[in-house]
Motif scaffolding. Sequence first.
Motif, short mmCIF file in Angstrom:
data_model
loop_
_atom_site.label_atom_id
_atom_site.label_comp_id
_atom_site.label_asym_id
_atom_site.label_seq_id
_atom_site.Cartn_x
_atom_site.Cartn_y
_atom_site.Cartn_z
N PRO A 109 83.29 68.15 -6.88
CA PRO A 109 84.29 66.59 -6.73
C PRO A 109 85.93 67.39 -6.99
N SER A 110 86.73 68.09 -7.18
CA SER A 110 87.37 68.89 -7.37
C SER A 110 88.14 68.96 -6.28
N LYS A 111 87.04 70.04 -5.14
CA LYS A 111 87.19 70.36 -4.17
C LYS A 111 87.05 69.09 -2.99
N GLY A 112 86.83 67.67 -3.04
CA GLY A 112 86.98 66.85 -2.10
C GLY A 112 85.95 65.79 -1.83
N PRO A 113 86.05 64.33 -1.64
CA PRO A 113 84.39 63.56 -2.63
C PRO A 113 83.99 63.78 -1.11
N ASN A 114 84.19 64.72 -0.13
CA ASN A 114 82.02 65.23 0.33
C ASN A 114 82.61 66.64 0.17
N GLN A 115 82.70 67.36 -0.73
CA GLN A 115 82.48 68.45 -0.72
C GLN A 115 81.37 68.78 -1.43
N VAL A 116 80.30 70.14 -0.72
CA VAL A 116 79.23 70.30 -2.06
C VAL A 116 78.84 72.23 -1.79
N ALA A 117 78.81 72.10 -3.03
CA ALA A 117 77.76 73.70 -2.75
C ALA A 117 76.82 73.72 -2.35
N VAL A 118 75.55 74.28 -1.71
CA VAL A 118 74.76 73.93 -1.15
C VAL A 118 73.25 75.04 -1.66
N VAL A 119 72.24 74.66 -2.49
CA VAL A 119 71.63 75.93 -3.11
C VAL A 119 70.21 75.72 -2.56
N LEU A 120 69.33 76.82 -1.91
CA LEU A 120 68.39 76.75 -1.26
C LEU A 120 68.11 77.81 -2.30
N ARG A 121 66.53 77.57 -2.34
CA ARG A 121 65.83 77.57 -3.83
C ARG A 121 64.29 78.10 -3.39
N MET A 122 63.49 79.30 -3.26
CA MET A 122 62.33 79.49 -2.11
C MET A 122 61.73 80.38 -3.07
N ALA A 123 60.01 80.24 -3.47
CA ALA A 123 59.44 80.36 -3.98
C ALA A 123 59.02 81.92 -3.06
N GLN A 124 57.91 83.19 -4.20
CA GLN A 124 57.99 83.95 -3.30
C GLN A 124 55.88 83.33 -1.91
N ALA A 125 56.41 84.36 -1.02
CA ALA A 125 55.51 83.22 -0.12
C ALA A 125 53.70 84.25 -0.35
N THR A 126 53.05 83.16 -0.87
CA THR A 126 51.97 83.89 -0.75
C THR A 126 50.45 83.44 -0.07
N ALA A 127 50.46 82.52 0.54
CA ALA A 127 49.07 81.98 1.74
C ALA A 127 49.66 82.55 2.27
N MET A 128 50.91 82.00 2.86
CA MET A 128 51.48 81.55 3.85
C MET A 128 52.36 82.85 4.41
N ALA A 129 52.45 84.04 3.88
CA ALA A 129 53.05 85.34 3.73
C ALA A 129 52.60 86.19 5.48
N PRO A 130 53.62 86.66 6.20
CA PRO A 130 55.16 86.76 5.57
C PRO A 130 55.69 86.09 7.13
N HIS A 131 56.95 85.70 6.70
CA HIS A 131 57.76 84.27 7.62
C HIS A 131 58.18 84.68 8.45
N GLN A 132 58.73 85.07 9.26
CA GLN A 132 58.96 85.29 10.84
C GLN A 132 60.39 84.27 10.85
N ASN A 133 61.37 85.23 11.45
CA ASN A 133 62.87 84.40 11.63
C ASN A 133 62.62 84.43 13.17
#
Length: 285
Positions: A109-133
Motif C-alpha cells: 500500500p505504501s507504493k500505490g493501490p495496485n502495487q504488489v510484491a510477487v512471491v513464488l514458492r515451489m516444493a522440490q520436484a519428486t514424482a515429476m522431476a526434472p522440469h524442463q524450461n
Amino acid sequence: MKPLQEWDEAFLDQHFVKGKIQESNALDYKDSRSLSKADTKELCKDTSAFANAGGGMIIYGITEDKHEPTGIDQGTDRTAITKEWIEDILTSNIRPKIEDLEIVMVPLPSKGPNQVAVVLRMAQATAMAPHQNEKDNKYYRRHNFKSEPMRDHEVRDAMRRSIAFGRKFGLAWNILVEVRRLRAAAAERYAMPGNGHVPRTTLIIGVSNDLRASGEAVIFLEKKDRKALSVLAEVDGYNSIIETVDQGQRENARLTEALKRKLYEIELRARDIANKLEAIIDSYE
C-alpha cells in the motif's frame, strides 16, 4: 513464520529486510522490473531451477546487495501482471507441470493501490522431476545463488529419483489396501462371541498372495516403514493355533481369551503400519 497467504508489506520489511535474511539456495530476491511480459525466459528458468533443486521461494519486490536484502522496491502493478498470467506462463513453458507451486500477491500500500510484491514458492520436484524450461529446452537447478544448467548425470539422477518415488508410492498404496483388509478382519473376529464353538473357517484370517509377494517391494520403502510384513507372522501364528486348537471338535473351534488378545495385537500392529503407509501417500499428494 506467518502462513504465506497472510503476508503483508510490514511482514516483508520486518522479517526479510530488517531481519537481514540473506539469499540462499532456497531463497532468491528479485527486482520487480524483472517480472516482465517482454521477457519470460528468466521466470521459467528460475522457477524450474528451484523445483529441480531443493525447492524454495522467489520474492519479486525485494532489492539486494551481495545477497543481503536492502529494501522493498516499487513493486509490480497487479492489473498488468496477474497471478493467472504467471500461472499460464509457467504451465505453458515448463514440462512437466510443477504440481506444488504457490503464487501470492502481497499488497504494498505504501507504493500505490495496485502495487504488489510477487512471491513464488515451489516444493522440490519428486514424482515429476526434472522440469524442463521449454523456452530454451534446458534443465536448470538452483546452485550457488544462481540458476545453472543441469549436467547430463544430474538430469539422469533426477529422473531415477522420480521413477523410484512413483514406484514407492504405488507400492505403499497396494500394501496399504491389504493391511487395511487384515486390520478389518482382525477387528471383525475380535468382536465375535468367545464362548461357543464356531466353524474354524470363520475364524481364519486369509492373507492375499499380493501381500505375501510384497517382500521384494518393501525394500523400496524407508527402513523405518518396512514393517508391513511383520504383521504376517502374527497372522500366521494366530491361524496356526485356530487350525490345531480343540481337535476333538474337528471342524469347529472356540475363540479363547488368549486368541482374542492376539487378534487385538494384530489389529494394533496393522493400524500402525497403515498410518505409516498413509503418511507416505500423503507426502506424494
